[in-house]
Design a protein around this motif. Structure first.
Motif, PDB file in Angstrom:
ATOM      1  N   GLN A 121       0.946  -1.246  -0.110  1.00 40.07           N
ATOM      2  CA  GLN A 121      -0.026   0.010   0.070  1.00 40.07           C
ATOM      3  C   GLN A 121       0.936   1.342  -0.022  1.00 40.07           C
ATOM      4  OE1 GLN A 121      -2.083   0.840   3.687  1.00 40.07           O
ATOM      5  NE2 GLN A 121      -3.881   0.941   2.531  1.00 40.07           N
ATOM      6  N   SER A 150       1.587   4.805   1.327  1.00 38.70           N
ATOM      7  CA  SER A 150       1.484   5.963   2.000  1.00 38.70           C
ATOM      8  C   SER A 150       1.576   7.262   1.660  1.00 38.70           C
ATOM      9  CB  SER A 150       2.376   5.783   3.464  1.00 38.70           C
ATOM     10  OG  SER A 150       2.089   4.436   3.894  1.00 38.70           O
ATOM     11  N   PHE A 168       2.047  10.832   2.346  1.00 37.21           N
ATOM     12  CA  PHE A 168       2.543  11.248   3.730  1.00 37.21           C
ATOM     13  C   PHE A 168       1.970  12.772   3.958  1.00 37.21           C
ATOM     14  CE2 PHE A 168       5.235   8.028   4.302  1.00 37.21           C
ATOM     15  CZ  PHE A 168       6.271   7.961   3.156  1.00 37.21           C
ATOM     16  N   THR A 207      -2.720  17.931   0.343  1.00 36.58           N
ATOM     17  CA  THR A 207      -1.334  17.061  -0.065  1.00 36.58           C
ATOM     18  C   THR A 207      -0.260  18.005  -0.763  1.00 36.58           C
ATOM     19  OG1 THR A 207      -2.059  16.315  -2.152  1.00 36.58           O
ATOM     20  CG2 THR A 207      -2.584  14.869  -0.322  1.00 36.58           C
ATOM     21  N   TYR A 214      -3.869   3.056  -1.482  1.00 34.18           N
ATOM     22  CA  TYR A 214      -3.197   4.129  -0.833  1.00 34.18           C
ATOM     23  C   TYR A 214      -4.041   4.403   0.669  1.00 34.18           C
ATOM     24  CZ  TYR A 214      -6.408   7.563  -2.587  1.00 34.18           C
ATOM     25  OH  TYR A 214      -7.417   8.349  -2.760  1.00 34.18           O
ATOM     26  N   LYS A 215      -3.360   4.882   1.543  1.00 32.22           N
ATOM     27  CA  LYS A 215      -3.628   5.513   2.795  1.00 32.22           C
ATOM     28  C   LYS A 215      -3.110   6.770   2.999  1.00 32.22           C
ATOM     29  CE  LYS A 215      -0.582   3.521   5.917  1.00 32.22           C
ATOM     30  NZ  LYS A 215       0.062   2.736   7.165  1.00 32.22           N
ATOM     31  N   ILE A 216      -3.762   7.643   3.776  1.00 35.95           N
ATOM     32  CA  ILE A 216      -3.434   8.790   4.294  1.00 35.95           C
ATOM     33  C   ILE A 216      -2.557   8.520   5.632  1.00 35.95           C
ATOM     34  CG2 ILE A 216      -3.725  11.004   5.045  1.00 35.95           C
ATOM     35  CD1 ILE A 216      -4.444  10.678   2.159  1.00 35.95           C
ATOM     36  N   ALA A 217      -1.355   8.927   5.513  1.00 40.07           N
ATOM     37  CA  ALA A 217      -0.243   8.647   6.642  1.00 40.07           C
ATOM     38  C   ALA A 217       0.231  10.008   7.213  1.00 40.07           C
ATOM     39  CB  ALA A 217       0.931   8.053   6.252  1.00 40.07           C
ATOM     40  N   PRO A 218       0.813   9.941   8.337  1.00 37.52           N
ATOM     41  CA  PRO A 218       1.429  11.238   9.052  1.00 37.52           C
ATOM     42  C   PRO A 218       2.482  11.877   7.901  1.00 37.52           C
ATOM     43  CG  PRO A 218       1.494   9.527  10.516  1.00 37.52           C
ATOM     44  CD  PRO A 218       1.069   8.967   9.081  1.00 37.52           C
ATOM     45  N   ARG A 219       2.709  13.188   8.045  1.00 32.52           N
ATOM     46  CA  ARG A 219       3.527  13.837   7.177  1.00 32.52           C
ATOM     47  C   ARG A 219       4.891  13.373   7.175  1.00 32.52           C
ATOM     48  NH1 ARG A 219       3.016  20.279   8.244  1.00 32.52           N
ATOM     49  NH2 ARG A 219       0.668  20.593   7.573  1.00 32.52           N
ATOM     50  N   ARG A 220       5.922  13.312   6.401  1.00 33.48           N
ATOM     51  CA  ARG A 220       7.286  12.980   6.458  1.00 33.48           C
ATOM     52  C   ARG A 220       8.141  14.025   6.805  1.00 33.48           C
ATOM     53  NH1 ARG A 220       9.899  10.614   0.923  1.00 33.48           N
ATOM     54  NH2 ARG A 220       9.815  12.752   0.094  1.00 33.48           N
TER      55      ARG A 220
END
Ligand code: WQD
Length: 346
Positions: A219, A221, A223, A233, A294-300
């Motif tokens: 998947q 992510s 970020f 985004t 895909y999924k929404i993940a925390p910022r990088r």
């Protein structure tokens, strides 16, 4: 008689695509690469596309003696395109000394040898990373935008190397230089014979997308979707790697034809259009017909919120413009990924 060009990092992603276009433009290309982030069979791929096998020397540009031997073995090098460098932002944070040593010593060795072997010009592979996060009023960012404090050792090596080139020319070195500040290079050659081949888990967005689409990765992510942008985004300027390669051909001709108006010139090389991560994902799904997991993940950490280029100077002065669409670039990346699967590589 063909003019001879040395391409350091020439078996890499941008270096290999640029070698193909230099050969098509009639240059005799010599590749130097230490294969730390690429494979020697890329030389076979270049020959398969162009019909001309470039000379290849497995040499580390940080080894001055070995590098000088290349200049002696291949006399008459007129221009150099210097790609050879480590380029992973995250890795540079973990291994700063390796990045400073590799990226800076390799350039210094090249510059040391140029006057001795009467090399006229160098095209240096720089990056929009030098701008950091441009102020909103400075977007799209021009070459005159302020250089911000680097967000990573990788970005700092690009800033330092730009200064090294400028100081060397200012000291009276008999060379010309063009600094090309790339935005985000994506895609692969339309033949699917060469393409982007990151080692291990991809750090960059496009290879991660295509590897997810083909099932190598579970998947994607995304970020962060809480940025100050229309869909939350990050925004980037994604440029097709073949368009980027053509910018190098234009820059090399400008120097070898003596058309450069200053001994050091700087150009942004992008499309001039900002595209968000979500817009890119939607475009990928639309042009390939593949639904992306895909999924929404925390910022990088370290990510710039939004950056895209003002490319008027490259268009007007360099006489170069990106001509491919985002759809064409993403389709080429997907075709390349499918080819790697067919060949049992990934
Ligand atoms: C793009 C966007 C991520 C991966 C860096 C260097 C630049 C050049 C290209 C070498 C960002 C998001 C990414 C993922 C995501 N380096 N993303 N999920 O960081 O803009 O530029 O690589 O030539 O000099 O700075 O490129 O592709 O890593 O990220 O959401 O799995 O995609 O957050 O917004 P970047 P990138």
């Amino acid at each position: 008689m063909k003019q001879r060009i040395l391409v350091t990092g020439g078996t890499g992603f941008i270096g290999s695509h640029t070698t193909v276009e230099l050969q098509a433009a009639g240059y005799d290309v010599v590749i130097v690469d230490n294969l730390s982030n690429s494979k020697a069979d890329v030389v076979d791929g270049i020959e398969q596309i162009s019909g001309i096998r470039p000379a290849f020397e497995n040499v580390d540009c940080c080894n001055l003696e070995a590098l000088e031997a290349v200049f002696q073995k291949y006399p008459g090098i007129k221009g150099i395109i210097h790609f050879a460098a480590s380029k992973a932002v995250g890795e540079s944070v973990e291994k700063p000394l390796m990045y400073y040593e590799n990226n800076i010593v390799s350039l210094i060795n090249i510059l040391k040898l140029m006057p001795k072997y009467d090399v006229k010009g160098i095209i240096f592979s720089s990056s929009c990373t030098v701008y950091g996060q441009p102020d909103p009023e400075n977007l799209p960012v021009t070459e005159e935008a302020p250089i911000k404090v680097a967000e990573s050792p990788y970005g700092n090596t690009k800033q330092i190397n730009e200064e090294i080139v400028q100081d060397f020319v200012k000291s009276g070195a008999p060379i010309s230089a063009i600094l090309l500040r790339y935005f985000n290079p994506i895609g692969s050659h339309p033949s699917s014979i060469i393409g982007e081949m990151p080692n291990g888990v991809p750090a960059n967005l496009i290879p991660y997308i295509t590897q997810t689409a083909i099932g190598v990765r579970e998947q994607l992510s995304v970020f962060g979707d809480d940025y100050d942008t229309p869909d939350g985004t990050c925004i980037r300027d994604f440029i097709y790697v073949v368009d980027l390669a053509m910018a190098h051909v234009a820059a090399m001709a400008r120097i070898l034809d003596g058309k450069n108006s200053d001994p050091v010139e700087i150009f942004n090389v992008g499309t001039g259009t900002g595209v968000s991560v979500m817009e890119l994902i939607n475009t990928f799904e639309k042009c390939t017909g593949v639904k992306l997991n895909y999924k929404i993940a925390p910022r990088r950490a370290g990510d710039i919120e939004k950056v895209w280029g003002n490319v008027d100077k490259a268009n007007k002065v360099l006489g170069w413009k990106a001509v491919h669409t985002l759809e064409e670039a993403l389709s080429s990346a997907w075709n390349w990924q499918k080819k790697l699967r067919e060949r049992g590589i990934m």
